[in-house]
Enzyme design. Structure first.
Site, PDB file in Angstrom:
ATOM      1  N   CYS A 332     -13.604 -48.357  -2.909  1.00 36.02           N
ATOM      2  CA  CYS A 332     -12.169 -48.241  -3.147  1.00 36.02           C
ATOM      3  C   CYS A 332     -11.864 -48.206  -4.646  1.00 36.02           C
ATOM      4  CB  CYS A 332     -11.411 -49.356  -2.431  1.00 36.02           C
ATOM      5  SG  CYS A 332      -9.660 -48.948  -2.166  1.00 36.02           S
ATOM      6  N   HIS A 420     -13.169 -49.783   3.280  1.00 32.64           N
ATOM      7  CA  HIS A 420     -13.541 -51.203   3.322  1.00 32.64           C
ATOM      8  C   HIS A 420     -14.132 -51.523   4.694  1.00 32.64           C
ATOM      9  CE1 HIS A 420     -11.529 -52.184  -0.428  1.00 32.64           C
ATOM     10  NE2 HIS A 420     -10.410 -51.626  -0.003  1.00 32.64           N
TER      11      HIS A 420
END
Length: 488
Positions: A332, A420
């Site tokens: 991310c 994630h």
């Protein structure tokens, strides 16, 4: 309505884990129970099945309760973007920002939403187990409080206070907590739970007796120190709570950069749970240079944390690793840092354009809308389920040469993804780490028949529930819950 507020003498006293333990204990006894936290301040979050974003701790507590996580369980999530500003997530969706000067008086609309969410849950579940935040004795914030005694007063909840004896001073902290509350708040406080005790209970017992005499509240139980409980930490103080793997055999070392605004650090938990991995969070260049794998985890302030990385010369350490063909992974915000350029025309992180580390042939553009989802995919034939929470969209630059990696890209020894939770997939995690070990020249291999990540989480939740049942007791907690609504 039946319920209980589990507060703490401090942050990281054990509120989240005790609440998770209670959720599992109640569920095992046939009670339809839901977790709740009015307001969570954390950059560790999770996306629910309906696309709502909530604090990771409440997601875990819902898993412990064996119910579907939802926005009402954490109606207000504050995600710190700087020391003076937090981004608001209200009922699972972005809802502006909160400045530090507004914290005591500018949250009335958030309080109203939180109370409404609590009552909604209470209409659908038998028991609500609410987790407090910080300490209920933060009297400087009492006027605008709706997560500790403010919630207890609003809906009539009894309160128990958890204290971490391993830090020292727990008896004074408990006594001081009660002393700082006004009489109306004190009326809700029903007892104490001592957490993380190791040693002889006979040595502690005189102190417990004195605490009960001075406060007029019982010590409901003393929970033992339970090693290797790394469950989904929400507080920055608790990041990296797992212990080193002491088993013999080849090791694979992983160094994750501890950014000032690190987010979703629980991505690293799944790596730390794999046998034969030594995983650490660090800010030292030497650690990054020596590790078999370096991870740039998520960040709530990508551009700011990238500047921090450069100020410490860590960018040069990472660049040298890549030049030497040694593995680097970005997740991310960390993936965004790997790009050639990061553009923020909408002012999501203050605006402007900055050069990335240039380790992947990609470009990042921050869009106005936050992307929330539960994507699925595969890599090397291994299925992957994950979740995503980001504004930045990553694309290949013109002429860029890279292979796909989940939703991101890989080039040479560098991997990047915005997903994630991908490493919670056992097959994918082990396939990825096997490739990392080969590139790093390590003889590490996955342990056959090792427990999977989800199985280990379940084992830990049951272990927590066992400890709570043995040392406090389901009946004692249920009796407290039945007192809800009796004090106003």
């Amino acid at each position: 309505m039946k319920g209980l507020l589990i507060a703490g003498t401090t942050s990281d006293a054990g509120k989240s884990l005790v609440t998770a333990a209670a959720c599992r204990l109640f569920a095992r006894n046939g009670v339809r129970v839901a977790p709740f936290k009015s307001q969570n301040m954390s950059n560790n979050s999770m996306v629910c099945a309906d696309g709502a974003e909530i604090g990771r701790a409440q997601w875990l507590q819902a898993i412990a309760a064996r119910v579907e996580p939802e926005a009402a369980m954490n109606p207000v999530l504050l995600k710190p973007g700087s020391d003076r500003r937090s981004h608001i997530v209200l009922m699972g969706q972005p809802a502006g920002t909160l400045e530090s000067g507004e914290f005591a008086t500018g949250r009335r609309h958030l309080a109203a939403a939180a109370f409404e969410a609590f009552r909604d849950l209470a209409s659908r579940y038998d028991v609500i187990l609410a987790e407090g935040a910080g300490s209920p004795a933060e009297v400087n914030l009492r006027g605008g409080d709706y997560v500790n005694m403010g919630l207890a007063r609003e809906v009539g909840l009894p309160v128990v206070v958890v204290g971490d004896i391993d830090r020292g001073g727990v008896l004074a902290a408990m006594y001081g907590t009660l002393a700082l509350l006004d009489p109306e708040d004190q009326a809700h406080l029903k007892g104490w739970i001592v957490n993380k005790f190791r040693g002889s209970l006979d040595l502690l017992r005189p102190g417990l007796v004195t605490l009960e005499e001075r406060t007029g509240r019982p010590v409901l139980g003393v929970l033992p120190w339970l090693p290797d409980l790394w469950l989904d930490a929400e507080d920055a103080l608790a990041i990296g709570g797992w212990s080193k793997d002491t088993r013999s055999g080849p090791k694979l070392t992983v160094a994750a950069v501890r950014f000032p605004r690190i987010s979703n650090a629980t991505d690293i938990d799944a790596l730390a749970a794999e046998p034969g991995l030594d995983v650490s969070f660090t800010v030292r260049g030497g650690d990054l240079a020596d590790a078999d794998l370096v991870v740039l985890p998520g960040s709530r302030a990508t551009m700011s944390d990238l500047a921090w990385l450069r100020e410490r010369g860590l960018d040069e350490v990472i660049a040298k690793r890549v030049a030497d063909g040694r593995p680097v992974l970005g997740i991310c915000g960390g993936n965004q840092m790997l790009a050639q350029v990061i553009e923020d025309p909408n002012g999501i992180e203050g605006g402007g354009t900055v050069a990335g580390l240039g380790l992947l042939p990609t470009r990042v553009l921050f869009g106005a809308d936050k992307l929330l989802g539960r994507p699925t995919g595969e890599w090397r034939g291994q299925p992957v389920t994950a979740y995503e929470i980001h504004h930045g969209v990553t694309t290949l630059t013109s002429g860029g040469d890279a292979e796909e990696f989940l939703d991101g890209f890989t080039s040479g020894s560098v991997w990047g993804t915005t997903w994630h939770g991908a490493f919670e997939n056992d097959g994918f995690r082990r396939a990825f780490l096997t490739e990392v070990a080969q590139r790093a020249g390590s003889s590490w291999q996955p342990v056959p028949d090792a427990a999977g990540y989800a199985d280990r989480r379940e084992q830990m939740l049951d272990r927590l529930a066992d400890a709570l049942d043995d040392n406090v007791g389901f009946t004692s907690l249920m009796d407290l819950c039945e007192q809800a609504g009796g004090t106003s």
